[in-house]
Design a protein around this motif. Structure first.
Motif, mmCIF file in Angstrom:
data_model
loop_
_atom_site.group_PDB
_atom_site.id
_atom_site.type_symbol
_atom_site.label_atom_id
_atom_site.label_comp_id
_atom_site.label_asym_id
_atom_site.label_seq_id
_atom_site.Cartn_x
_atom_site.Cartn_y
_atom_site.Cartn_z
ATOM 1 N N ALA A 1 -15.873 -28.817 57.919
ATOM 2 C CA ALA A 1 -14.467 -29.220 58.053
ATOM 3 C C ALA A 1 -14.155 -30.420 57.164
ATOM 4 C CB ALA A 1 -14.147 -29.531 59.512
ATOM 5 N N ARG A 2 -15.037 -31.405 57.144
ATOM 6 C CA ARG A 2 -14.819 -32.602 56.322
ATOM 7 C C ARG A 2 -14.748 -32.269 54.838
ATOM 8 N NH1 ARG A 2 -19.128 -34.758 59.118
ATOM 9 N NH2 ARG A 2 -20.278 -34.982 57.167
ATOM 10 N N HIS A 3 -15.421 -31.222 54.432
ATOM 11 C CA HIS A 3 -15.467 -30.859 53.020
ATOM 12 C C HIS A 3 -14.601 -29.639 52.700
ATOM 13 C CE1 HIS A 3 -18.486 -33.872 52.095
ATOM 14 N NE2 HIS A 3 -19.051 -33.550 53.247
ATOM 15 N N ASN A 4 -13.722 -29.291 53.638
ATOM 16 C CA ASN A 4 -12.796 -28.163 53.445
ATOM 17 C C ASN A 4 -13.514 -26.869 53.055
ATOM 18 O OD1 ASN A 4 -10.406 -29.652 54.026
ATOM 19 N ND2 ASN A 4 -10.626 -30.621 52.031
ATOM 20 N N ILE A 5 -14.594 -26.608 53.754
ATOM 21 C CA ILE A 5 -15.358 -25.380 53.539
ATOM 22 C C ILE A 5 -15.145 -24.498 54.767
ATOM 23 C CG2 ILE A 5 -17.651 -24.391 53.199
ATOM 24 C CD1 ILE A 5 -18.492 -27.165 52.060
ATOM 25 N N SER A 6 -14.766 -23.261 54.532
ATOM 26 C CA SER A 6 -14.536 -22.362 55.660
ATOM 27 C C SER A 6 -15.869 -21.882 56.235
ATOM 28 C CB SER A 6 -13.688 -21.170 55.230
ATOM 29 O OG SER A 6 -14.348 -20.431 54.234
ATOM 30 N N ASP A 7 -15.806 -21.371 57.442
ATOM 31 C CA ASP A 7 -17.000 -20.822 58.074
ATOM 32 C C ASP A 7 -16.659 -19.458 58.645
ATOM 33 O OD1 ASP A 7 -16.715 -21.326 61.337
ATOM 34 O OD2 ASP A 7 -15.628 -22.783 60.129
ATOM 35 N N VAL A 8 -17.686 -18.715 58.949
ATOM 36 C CA VAL A 8 -17.490 -17.381 59.488
ATOM 37 C C VAL A 8 -18.609 -17.090 60.492
ATOM 38 C CG1 VAL A 8 -18.811 -16.264 57.643
ATOM 39 C CG2 VAL A 8 -17.095 -14.951 58.875
ATOM 40 N N TYR A 9 -18.279 -16.359 61.501
ATOM 41 C CA TYR A 9 -19.268 -15.884 62.460
ATOM 42 C C TYR A 9 -19.452 -14.412 62.156
ATOM 43 C CZ TYR A 9 -18.318 -20.350 64.374
ATOM 44 O OH TYR A 9 -18.185 -21.703 64.502
ATOM 45 N N TRP A 10 -20.607 -14.061 61.667
ATOM 46 C CA TRP A 10 -20.802 -12.755 61.064
ATOM 47 C C TRP A 10 -21.289 -11.680 62.021
ATOM 48 C CZ3 TRP A 10 -25.886 -11.333 61.238
ATOM 49 C CH2 TRP A 10 -26.813 -12.371 61.409
ATOM 50 N N ALA A 11 -21.508 -11.989 63.259
ATOM 51 C CA ALA A 11 -21.984 -10.956 64.174
ATOM 52 C C ALA A 11 -21.460 -11.206 65.580
ATOM 53 C CB ALA A 11 -23.501 -10.914 64.194
ATOM 54 N N ILE A 12 -21.048 -10.150 66.205
ATOM 55 C CA ILE A 12 -20.712 -10.185 67.631
ATOM 56 C C ILE A 12 -21.529 -9.064 68.247
ATOM 57 C CG2 ILE A 12 -18.930 -9.816 69.369
ATOM 58 C CD1 ILE A 12 -16.904 -10.831 67.368
ATOM 59 N N SER A 13 -22.392 -9.422 69.160
ATOM 60 C CA SER A 13 -23.207 -8.385 69.791
ATOM 61 C C SER A 13 -23.344 -8.670 71.272
ATOM 62 C CB SER A 13 -24.587 -8.308 69.131
ATOM 63 O OG SER A 13 -25.301 -9.501 69.359
ATOM 64 N N ASP A 14 -23.787 -7.652 71.992
ATOM 65 C CA ASP A 14 -24.007 -7.802 73.429
ATOM 66 C C ASP A 14 -25.471 -7.558 73.778
ATOM 67 O OD1 ASP A 14 -24.164 -5.070 73.096
ATOM 68 O OD2 ASP A 14 -22.704 -4.592 74.648
ATOM 69 N N LYS A 15 -26.343 -7.880 72.831
ATOM 70 C CA LYS A 15 -27.780 -7.751 73.075
ATOM 71 C C LYS A 15 -28.248 -8.902 73.953
ATOM 72 C CE LYS A 15 -30.187 -6.763 69.360
ATOM 73 N NZ LYS A 15 -30.674 -6.881 67.965
ATOM 74 N N ARG A 16 -29.333 -8.726 74.632
ATOM 75 C CA ARG A 16 -29.907 -9.785 75.465
ATOM 76 C C ARG A 16 -30.725 -10.728 74.587
ATOM 77 N NH1 ARG A 16 -28.985 -8.891 80.735
ATOM 78 N NH2 ARG A 16 -28.652 -6.758 81.394
ATOM 79 N N GLU A 17 -29.996 -11.579 73.838
ATOM 80 C CA GLU A 17 -30.661 -12.576 73.013
ATOM 81 C C GLU A 17 -29.775 -13.807 72.901
ATOM 82 O OE1 GLU A 17 -31.364 -10.266 69.485
ATOM 83 O OE2 GLU A 17 -29.477 -10.899 68.602
#
Length: 90
Positions: free
Chosen positions: A21-37
Motif C-alpha cells: 500500500a505504501r508503495h502503490n503496488i496492487s495485490d491479489v489473492y489468487w486462490a479460493i478453496s475449501d480444502k482442509r488446509e
C-alpha cells in the motif's frame, strides 16, 4: 510451506500488505478453496455459489476479507483498539 497447510503468519502478511500500500503496488489473492488446509479461504461446508458469511470463512479467509474491505482493525499487526475504528468482524 508450499503445500498450503503450513502455519499462518498474519502479522507478516499484514506487514507485506502495508508495504504494498505504501508503495502503490496492487495485490491479489489468487486462490479460493475449501480444502482442509491453513491457507484455504473457505471451510469445507461453504456454499458453492458465494455469498459467504463469516462462519464460512477460515482464519485466512477472514483475514483476506478484512484486508479487501479495509478493515485493518481485524488484522492483528495493524489493529489499534484505541483508534476507535469501526470493526465489524472477528
Amino acid at each position: 510451506d508450499s503445500s498450503g497447510n503450513g502455519s499462518l503468519d498474519l502479522a507478516e502478511a499484514a506487514e507485506w500488505l502495508d508495504f504494498l500500500a505504501r508503495h502503490n503496488i496492487s495485490d491479489v489473492y489468487w486462490a479460493i478453496s475449501d480444502k482442509r488446509e491453513a491457507c484455504s479461504a473457505l471451510l469445507p461446508d461453504a456454499p458453492h455459489r458465494g455469498q459467504w458469511a463469516l462462519e464460512h470463512l477460515t482464519e485466512s479467509g477472514q483475514f483476506v476479507r478484512s484486508s479487501l474491505r479495509g478493515e485493518t482493525c481485524a488484522i492483528p499487526a495493524l489493529s489499534n483498539p484505541a483508534s476507535g475504528a469501526d470493526c465489524c468482524c472477528m
